[in-house]
Write a protein that holds these residues in place. Sequence first.
Motif, mmCIF file in Angstrom:
data_model
loop_
_atom_site.group_PDB
_atom_site.id
_atom_site.type_symbol
_atom_site.label_atom_id
_atom_site.label_comp_id
_atom_site.label_asym_id
_atom_site.label_seq_id
_atom_site.Cartn_x
_atom_site.Cartn_y
_atom_site.Cartn_z
ATOM 1 N N ILE A 1 0.839 -1.201 0.000
ATOM 2 C CA ILE A 1 0.000 0.000 0.000
ATOM 3 C C ILE A 1 0.873 1.250 0.000
ATOM 4 O O ILE A 1 0.685 2.148 -0.819
ATOM 5 N N ALA A 2 1.838 1.317 0.908
ATOM 6 C CA ALA A 2 2.715 2.487 0.965
ATOM 7 C C ALA A 2 3.568 2.596 -0.294
ATOM 8 O O ALA A 2 3.800 3.695 -0.804
ATOM 9 N N ASP A 3 4.020 1.459 -0.809
ATOM 10 C CA ASP A 3 4.808 1.466 -2.041
ATOM 11 C C ASP A 3 3.995 2.009 -3.214
ATOM 12 O O ASP A 3 4.510 2.774 -4.036
ATOM 13 N N LEU A 4 2.733 1.608 -3.290
ATOM 14 C CA LEU A 4 1.860 2.081 -4.363
ATOM 15 C C LEU A 4 1.685 3.595 -4.293
ATOM 16 O O LEU A 4 1.787 4.288 -5.312
ATOM 17 N N ILE A 5 1.441 4.109 -3.099
ATOM 18 C CA ILE A 5 1.273 5.557 -2.937
ATOM 19 C C ILE A 5 2.539 6.289 -3.380
ATOM 20 O O ILE A 5 2.475 7.250 -4.143
ATOM 21 N N ARG A 6 3.692 5.837 -2.905
ATOM 22 C CA ARG A 6 4.946 6.506 -3.274
ATOM 23 C C ARG A 6 5.215 6.429 -4.778
ATOM 24 O O ARG A 6 5.612 7.410 -5.401
ATOM 25 N N SER A 7 4.987 5.257 -5.365
ATOM 26 C CA SER A 7 5.298 5.103 -6.793
ATOM 27 C C SER A 7 4.402 5.972 -7.664
ATOM 28 O O SER A 7 4.857 6.558 -8.635
ATOM 29 N N ARG A 8 3.133 6.082 -7.305
ATOM 30 C CA ARG A 8 2.223 6.915 -8.100
ATOM 31 C C ARG A 8 2.475 8.399 -7.859
ATOM 32 O O ARG A 8 2.289 9.220 -8.746
ATOM 33 N N SER A 9 2.892 8.747 -6.647
ATOM 34 C CA SER A 9 3.125 10.149 -6.309
ATOM 35 C C SER A 9 4.413 10.686 -6.914
ATOM 36 O O SER A 9 4.543 11.880 -7.174
ATOM 37 N N TRP A 10 5.361 9.809 -7.132
ATOM 38 C CA TRP A 10 6.658 10.196 -7.669
ATOM 39 C C TRP A 10 6.520 10.983 -8.972
ATOM 40 O O TRP A 10 7.231 11.948 -9.204
ATOM 41 N N ASP A 11 5.595 10.583 -9.837
ATOM 42 C CA ASP A 11 5.412 11.249 -11.121
ATOM 43 C C ASP A 11 4.921 12.686 -10.963
ATOM 44 O O ASP A 11 5.177 13.527 -11.814
ATOM 45 N N VAL A 12 4.216 12.953 -9.885
ATOM 46 C CA VAL A 12 3.653 14.281 -9.648
ATOM 47 C C VAL A 12 4.623 15.148 -8.849
ATOM 48 O O VAL A 12 4.844 16.310 -9.171
ATOM 49 N N VAL A 13 5.188 14.567 -7.789
ATOM 50 C CA VAL A 13 6.090 15.294 -6.891
ATOM 51 C C VAL A 13 7.276 14.391 -6.559
ATOM 52 O O VAL A 13 7.125 13.448 -5.774
ATOM 53 N N PRO A 14 8.443 14.631 -7.140
ATOM 54 C CA PRO A 14 9.594 13.761 -6.888
ATOM 55 C C PRO A 14 9.955 13.606 -5.413
ATOM 56 O O PRO A 14 10.471 12.572 -5.007
ATOM 57 N N SER B 1 8.839 10.259 1.554
ATOM 58 C CA SER B 1 7.789 9.828 2.471
ATOM 59 C C SER B 1 8.125 8.456 3.048
ATOM 60 O O SER B 1 8.503 7.538 2.336
ATOM 61 N N ARG B 2 7.988 8.334 4.353
ATOM 62 C CA ARG B 2 8.271 7.081 5.031
ATOM 63 C C ARG B 2 7.001 6.424 5.545
ATOM 64 O O ARG B 2 7.031 5.529 6.379
ATOM 65 N N GLY B 3 5.845 6.889 5.061
ATOM 66 C CA GLY B 3 4.571 6.359 5.530
ATOM 67 C C GLY B 3 4.476 4.852 5.365
ATOM 68 O O GLY B 3 5.072 4.275 4.456
ATOM 69 N N ILE B 4 3.738 4.226 6.266
ATOM 70 C CA ILE B 4 3.515 2.785 6.202
ATOM 71 C C ILE B 4 2.014 2.519 6.221
ATOM 72 O O ILE B 4 1.206 3.414 6.451
ATOM 73 N N ALA B 5 1.665 1.280 5.997
ATOM 74 C CA ALA B 5 0.288 0.814 6.152
ATOM 75 C C ALA B 5 0.364 -0.520 6.875
ATOM 76 O O ALA B 5 1.342 -1.259 6.742
ATOM 77 N N GLY B 6 -0.666 -0.809 7.639
ATOM 78 C CA GLY B 6 -0.675 -2.072 8.361
ATOM 79 C C GLY B 6 -2.037 -2.371 8.939
ATOM 80 O O GLY B 6 -2.967 -1.566 8.837
ATOM 81 N N THR B 7 -2.132 -3.536 9.534
ATOM 82 C CA THR B 7 -3.403 -3.969 10.104
ATOM 83 C C THR B 7 -3.272 -4.197 11.610
ATOM 84 O O THR B 7 -2.213 -4.552 12.114
ATOM 85 N N VAL B 8 -4.383 -3.970 12.259
ATOM 86 C CA VAL B 8 -4.542 -4.267 13.683
ATOM 87 C C VAL B 8 -5.891 -4.957 13.794
ATOM 88 O O VAL B 8 -6.927 -4.310 13.605
ATOM 89 N N GLY B 9 -5.893 -6.250 14.014
ATOM 90 C CA GLY B 9 -7.165 -6.964 14.046
ATOM 91 C C GLY B 9 -7.903 -6.784 12.734
ATOM 92 O O GLY B 9 -7.386 -7.103 11.663
ATOM 93 N N GLU B 10 -9.100 -6.204 12.805
ATOM 94 C CA GLU B 10 -9.923 -5.986 11.614
ATOM 95 C C GLU B 10 -9.843 -4.555 11.095
ATOM 96 O O GLU B 10 -10.713 -4.108 10.352
#
Length: 157
Positions: free
Chosen positions: A93-106, A111-120
Amino acid sequence: MVYPASVITVSTRASTGEYEDTAGPAAVEFLRARGFHVQSALCVSDGEGIADVLRQEVARSSLVITCGGTGISPTDLTPEQTRQVVDREVPGIADLIRSRSWDVVPTAALSRGIAGTVGETLIVNLPGSRRAVLESLAVLEPILVHAIDQLQGGDHG
């Protein structure tokens, strides 16, 4: 199905009123327009207390979006605080955001943002600008409901 969501803006300056938070309200508007029930929108300072706020929101939401605190400044601690809360990271998820954003703003590469789960619950760290939040949510739109369904025991539809 209507999913409960929370939005947390992480910005010391916005939380103290130095400037207006526009990222959090943009995320709230985006999610509500897509059927999420946004039950809380908070603005908190950068730093060590973010994990406690995340735990509070995870207890009542299927989706928690954070806006800000993902850069390389010494006070940007959102990823570290999120790691204290998540059970499993979802790096794609975080990789997708960074890869798509790169084209707009190098500088999206910083960004070091992450995504993850906690239970549900799914937690996703987004950058702090209004524009970046909206662009990131647009990238995530096709997968958000499916991810939450999966966390709640749904089948691969």
